[in-house]
Design an enzyme around this catalytic site. Structure first.
Site, PDB file in Angstrom:
ATOM      1  CB  ALA A  34     -22.721 -77.563  23.234  1.00 55.58           C
ATOM      2  CE  LYS A  35     -20.476 -85.574  22.156  1.00 58.28           C
ATOM      3  NZ  LYS A  35     -21.733 -85.702  20.887  1.00 58.28           N
ATOM      4  N   GLY A  36     -20.540 -82.293  26.150  1.00 56.56           N
ATOM      5  CA  GLY A  36     -19.976 -82.325  27.622  1.00 56.56           C
ATOM      6  C   GLY A  36     -19.414 -83.633  28.122  1.00 56.56           C
TER       7      GLY A  36
END
Length: 460
Positions: free
Chosen positions: A115-117
């Site tokens: 994931a990444k934000g």
């Protein structure tokens, strides 16, 4: 490297399709359909979340700040990936970084998905109180998709243990009575973070170089001497010489990698240059890294920019332009800044024969191809900068078990995990036609594809 995660997956699967030992049960039409399904599953994210954070600033203006959380794949475990605060954040970049997190975890056998934000801000434009509000709002807007068993964020560019502490505190307030310590990693030790987490990525970056030139080359000297690979010749040549190392970026990753090099007794090396967003410092006799870290730590993480500051730091060095570091005559370049640093416009000025990617994607696809053709060894981000996520996993485990590892145990676990990956990847690289980066991609896609197949997620 390919321009997008979709190209990475497609190229890796194309190589695996021709390997009869990979998914040998699948033949003919069933095999073709399975590979089509794998390409679709691995090259696209499961979820893309976007919100505009409503933030009241200290002057009572209200801003709507774009923010993202991309959850790429959770076949190996809960989603895992950093949150970056930077003005250049955009949706496609966050998607690609989330995909690369999936592959990184698969490569190193860390039981997390990817994931990444991101939040589209320049942190220096906001006060500490405003950054606190932005961090709280991020958790509020994405609270339903985050959690210890769902998606566990960590620091990234523009964030640190401070932001993770704030975010964990807000998560705890939103979910009273639920587990919260393992909802975020990269926290301060007082808030349940792991000893060694801040240093983990930088230590892993230098350990990648050290293990290649010291452990692997020493143990495989005769075998490497029989290889026709120009990469093998480079590794053998540089194993026995004094290494001049330049480090781009002097934040958490770059400063720790530089200190590891300065203190290393396994390799005969010295750090001759470091740079940050303002300046390059160069001394062919070597720079005193501990003194430089002391100065940087007390000066908002900035390097000395004039003679007075060099004197204050007790550093002997020439002051050069920020981008001059890439042109220096050195043996090893460690990238610990932002992506896209080496590109078609400057790739032919690179003199170093070993490049280590502490940052994500510092070398563009065309530059990567060119440098590989010149016999340059590139230790790619997927392989070299996994220290952060490996120790994040240890932090997550410690939070679940309410116990804490000593720093020595953390670093031993980190190096053992990375060593296992190296012992698989390096022999393939020196005995294969593929670049080290491509070998990493193929190996990661192979592991992920096998799990997807064995869990019955392919329908053909």
């Amino acid at each position: 490297m390919p321009d997008s995660s979709k190209e990475i997956v497609q190229e890796s699967l194309a190589a695996l399709r021709e390997d009869p030992t990979f998914l040998p049960d699948l033949e003919g039409e069933s095999r073709e359909k399975a590979f089509t399904s794998l390409a679709s599953i691995i090259s696209t994210p499961n979820h893309v979340h976007k919100s505009y954070l409503r933030v009241r600033l200290e002057d009572n203006r209200v801003e709507r700040i774009p923010s993202f959380r991309v959850q790429h794949n959770n076949m190996l475990g809960p989603y895992k990936g950093g949150i970056r605060y930077h003005q250049s954040v955009e949706e496609s970049e966050v998607e690609d970084l989330a995909s690369l997190m999936t592959l990184k975890n698969a490569l190193h056998e860390v039981p997390f998905g990817g994931a990444k934000g991101g939040v589209v801000i320049n942190p220096s434009d906001f006060s500490e109180k405003e950054l606190y509000t932005i961090s709280k709002k991020y958790v509020q807007y994405f609270s339903e998709i985050l959690g210890p068993e769902k998606d566990i964020p960590a620091p990234d560019v523009g964030t640190s243990e401070r932001e993770m502490d704030w975010m964990m505190g807000e998560y705890k307030s939103i979910h009273p009575g639920q587990k919260y310590r393992e909802s975020f990693t990269g926290k301060s030790v007082l808030n349940g973070g792991s000893l060694g987490r801040r240093e983990a990525t930088g230590k892993g970056v230098y350990f990648t170089l050290r293990y290649l030139l010291h452990d692997f080359v020493q143990e495989n000297r005769d075998w490497l001497g029989e290889r026709e690979s120009m990469y093998a010749k480079t590794a053998l040549e540089y194993q026995d010489r004094t290494l001049d190392i330049a480090v781009q970026g002097f934040g958490n990753v770059g400063s720790v990698a530089a200190l590891e090099a300065y203190q290393c007794s396994h390799l005969n090396n010295k750090v001759v240059a470091v740079s940050d967003k303002n300046v390059t410092l160069y001394n062919p006799d070597g720079i005193d890294i501990p003194d430089l870290i002391r100065f940087s730590s007390s000066n908002q993480n900035n390097l000395p920019v004039n003679d007075d500051e060099l004197k204050e730091a007790n550093i002997k060095a020439d002051i050069l332009g920020r981008d001059e570091l890439l042109k220096l005559d050195c043996d090893v370049l460690i990238f610990a800044a932002l992506g896209g640093q080496v590109h078609e416009g400057n790739m032919d000025t690179i003199k170093a024969k070993i490049l280590v990617e502490g940052a994500n994607a510092p070398i563009t696809e065309r530059a990567d191809e060119y440098l590989n053709e010149q016999g340059v060894i590139i230790l790619p981000d997927l392989l070299a900068n996994a220290g952060g996520v490996i120790v994040s996993y240890l932090e997550w485990l410690q939070g679940r078990e309410t116990q804490f590892l000593e720093e020595e145990d953390v670093f031993r676990n980190l190096t053992n995990k990375m060593r296992k990956t190296f012992d698989t990847i390096f022999p393939q690289y020196f005995g294969d036609r593929h670049s080290l980066r491509k070998n990493c991609y193929i190996h990661a896609v192979m592991k992920l594809s096998t799990i997807i197949y064995r869990q019955g997620k392919l329908y053909y």
